[in-house]
Design an enzyme around this catalytic site. Sequence first.
Site, mmCIF file in Angstrom:
data_model
loop_
_atom_site.group_PDB
_atom_site.id
_atom_site.type_symbol
_atom_site.label_atom_id
_atom_site.label_comp_id
_atom_site.label_asym_id
_atom_site.label_seq_id
_atom_site.Cartn_x
_atom_site.Cartn_y
_atom_site.Cartn_z
ATOM 1 N N ARG A 114 66.820 24.215 79.763
ATOM 2 C CA ARG A 114 67.726 24.631 80.851
ATOM 3 C C ARG A 114 66.905 25.027 82.076
ATOM 4 N NH1 ARG A 114 70.224 30.561 79.132
ATOM 5 N NH2 ARG A 114 68.245 31.595 78.842
ATOM 6 N N GLU A 153 70.686 34.109 86.327
ATOM 7 C CA GLU A 153 69.294 34.566 86.247
ATOM 8 C C GLU A 153 68.347 33.663 87.039
ATOM 9 O OE1 GLU A 153 68.285 35.140 82.120
ATOM 10 O OE2 GLU A 153 69.331 37.059 82.076
ATOM 11 N N GLU A 308 74.980 41.301 81.025
ATOM 12 C CA GLU A 308 74.602 40.812 79.692
ATOM 13 C C GLU A 308 73.817 41.868 78.941
ATOM 14 O OE1 GLU A 308 72.267 37.279 79.451
ATOM 15 O OE2 GLU A 308 73.425 36.231 80.973
ATOM 16 N N PHE A 358 70.821 32.079 66.708
ATOM 17 C CA PHE A 358 70.596 33.354 66.009
ATOM 18 C C PHE A 358 70.515 34.556 66.948
ATOM 19 C CE2 PHE A 358 69.252 29.938 63.213
ATOM 20 C CZ PHE A 358 70.145 30.178 62.172
ATOM 21 N N HIS A 359 71.046 34.377 68.160
ATOM 22 C CA HIS A 359 71.181 35.503 69.093
ATOM 23 C C HIS A 359 72.528 36.167 68.808
ATOM 24 C CE1 HIS A 359 71.734 37.662 72.856
ATOM 25 N NE2 HIS A 359 70.525 37.320 73.256
HETATM 26 C C1 GLA Z 1 69.648 35.479 79.341
HETATM 27 C C2 GLA Z 1 70.621 34.377 79.738
HETATM 28 C C3 GLA Z 1 71.650 34.075 78.704
HETATM 29 C C4 GLA Z 1 71.037 34.099 77.319
HETATM 30 C C5 GLA Z 1 70.369 35.431 77.094
HETATM 31 C C6 GLA Z 1 69.788 35.573 75.728
HETATM 32 O O1 GLA Z 1 70.027 36.713 79.705
HETATM 33 O O2 GLA Z 1 71.260 34.639 80.960
HETATM 34 O O3 GLA Z 1 72.192 32.815 78.990
HETATM 35 O O4 GLA Z 1 70.118 33.076 77.227
HETATM 36 O O5 GLA Z 1 69.325 35.546 78.004
HETATM 37 O O6 GLA Z 1 69.208 36.829 75.548
#
Ligand code: GLA
Length: 754
Positions: A114, A153, A308, A358-359
Amino acid sequence: MASATILPLDSVAYGGDYNPEQWDAETFERDLELMRAAGVNLVSLGIFSWASLEPTEGTYDLDWLAAIIDRLHAAGISVDLATGTASPPVWMARRYPQSLPVTREGVRLEFGSRQQYSPSSSVYRRASAALAGVLAQRFGDHPGVVMWHVNNEYGCHVSECFGEESRAAFRSWLQDRYQTIEALNEAWGTAFWSQRYADFAEVEPPATMPTLHNPSQLLDWRRFNNHQLLGCLLGEIESIRAHSDRPITTNFMGAFPPLDYVQWAQHLDIVSDDHYPDPARPSGAWDVAWQSDLMRGLGDGRPFLLMEQTTDAVQWRTRNSPKRPGQYELWSLQRVAHGADGILQFQWRQSRRGAETFHGGMVPHAGRAGRTWPAVVGLGETLGRLGPVVGARTEAQVAVLVDCQSNWALQAAIGPASEETDFAGAKAWHRTWWELGYAVDVVGTAADLTGYRVVVVPQIFIEDAELARRLTEFVAGGGQVIVTARSFVVDPTMAAVLGGYLGSLRELLGVRVTDVVAATGTPANDGENVAGYVEEPLTPVHRISTAVRTPGGCDVTGVDVVDEDLARAVRDLTGAAEDGLPVAGGRWAEVLAPAGDPAYDYDSGAAARSRETGVDVLARFTAEGGGADLAGLPAITRASHGSGSAYYVATDLDPVGRAGLATLVAQRGAVAPVLADLPEGVEAQRRGEHLFVLNHGDEQVVVPGVTGLDLTTGEHLDGELTLPARTARVVEPTPASPTSEPASAPLTSALPSR
Ligand code: GLA
């Protein structure tokens, strides 16, 4: 155009990233039920949906998204609509390979993960702004869409690109900045090492080179990359604003080093943050406090959103510790205490496939079985009761300054010690105040200082004469300022400040820095000249070497507290005896001289007041550790200006030293902790009139002096609060008990009306 400047939520926002396009229709139906059960009122939609929204270049398919937004809205769940531009579809990579980012080593990053776009790519910029515009046109005044989430992000994985388009953009950015090549040569000091340029066309980014880079070039490169990514954000904002007046955010990542968030926040209606503190570290709770105080500061004190976090564990650390029981709710309430009006998670439903399988998620693989779901529902219930807190401000009398550009400059500087960690000074001093129980703001160097009693200026490496002027005014008005080592060392081009560091702060502090002893630490065997030679342990046969006393090998520099008040503060905090206070400096130590007199020799007596400068010496270096050549020189000084004072700390003071100094400064500045006499492990914060009491420890505690209505349990407290391990309470004062600041307006009412 509809006018919506207030999130239409009657309590704290709760929900998370939602990716229904990764699931089937049946799951979507179940999600609606589960969201209602969990008290979810806001989801972030479409963050990684570009390939579904624009499957081929210029062909948009928004109907599936419209159906989802409509259903969510009908179910009472609002949408934070993402522009989906963080991960371009494969057609862009194949048709426009120049849009892919290129690393410093010249490697082009491939599609299949990504964020594979160059911030300078004109194709990417055009396509992302177009997609944002198309979405805003269709959904910009949809009643269910309450805010915009631009990209995701920025810079997280790719914050710089060395591709052709980036290199050309860098040159034109430099041309705008310097106008003439002579001005660039001057700013970059190109007389050094024969680096002079005759034309902007000859300038390149700081790619891989034979040896050390030009620090001014490195600093400008960081400024440029920040500017390019900000340009991507601004392009999307412009497209959205053509069709929609909903508040706009993009999610930050704490003090993310590549970006100057102080600058970015000026362009956002709501500051939002992603944060994954490591539950395996005892400093996890401090990390929550630090990052929240920073987010509140970036928004000039307005409430922010936690965009998040994870309910449980992440998957991207080498070891992914889960949150301890209770910690998900505890840290969430801690963020609300520090000014969050929303608690959102990555992500609603734990992924079935892909890199984040696995998150943690709000709906884990096990569904309602296991320990996550009850915690998710529990937090939803608690947040649902915190409506009265929404919009209130968290006030602080202590400010810790951050300067992203100074951080870049400190990183770009080569020596005297090349082991700087990002924002180390700000973090260390914030932690000190937080552990002691004070409310702290983390704010940019241009922030209004009115209302603070104490301002900490930690490692502000770039000289800033305007800041010096404002600090001088602040101290003249009775304020207390603490300036730490490595401040005001270079100008904005990285040219060293001459005549002793501290430049325009010298007069306020009464001192200047004449030498830096970036001593010690274990002697490195990594310098080119000693490559391959490992220092032998000394034996009696090392006849000459044993007589050589070197401060090498020491990680600390001895510090002796000579001021009685400071010594008392340290003793009170540590229980230490009269002699041998447990205070030390770090590897960085500076030699000070009076601001105006190069020949002045500091008196070595205890707490001596300089006859000529009026500067008190509170602590001196000793010969211990790396201080062999520093013994007797001042380590902490104070210049008094009426009831205001300006302290200078000439080393990286250890935690005990910092706590002692902070306590002394708080006393002189008449600043009190949020609550007195808190048991170990307990934090208190006030948000508007509400008192948050948080027990981070593993033991149940009883907190005295708490009276009012406990919003989390509905219980009435009369002078005492019993708090089990890892729990938090939010207490509303009953009419009879004293109140502090009244609640201000909710999150978005402070936004400009459009
Ligand atoms: C970042 C991203 C999310 C995800 C989390 C995982 O914060 O913005 O899309 O990948 O990490 O911790």
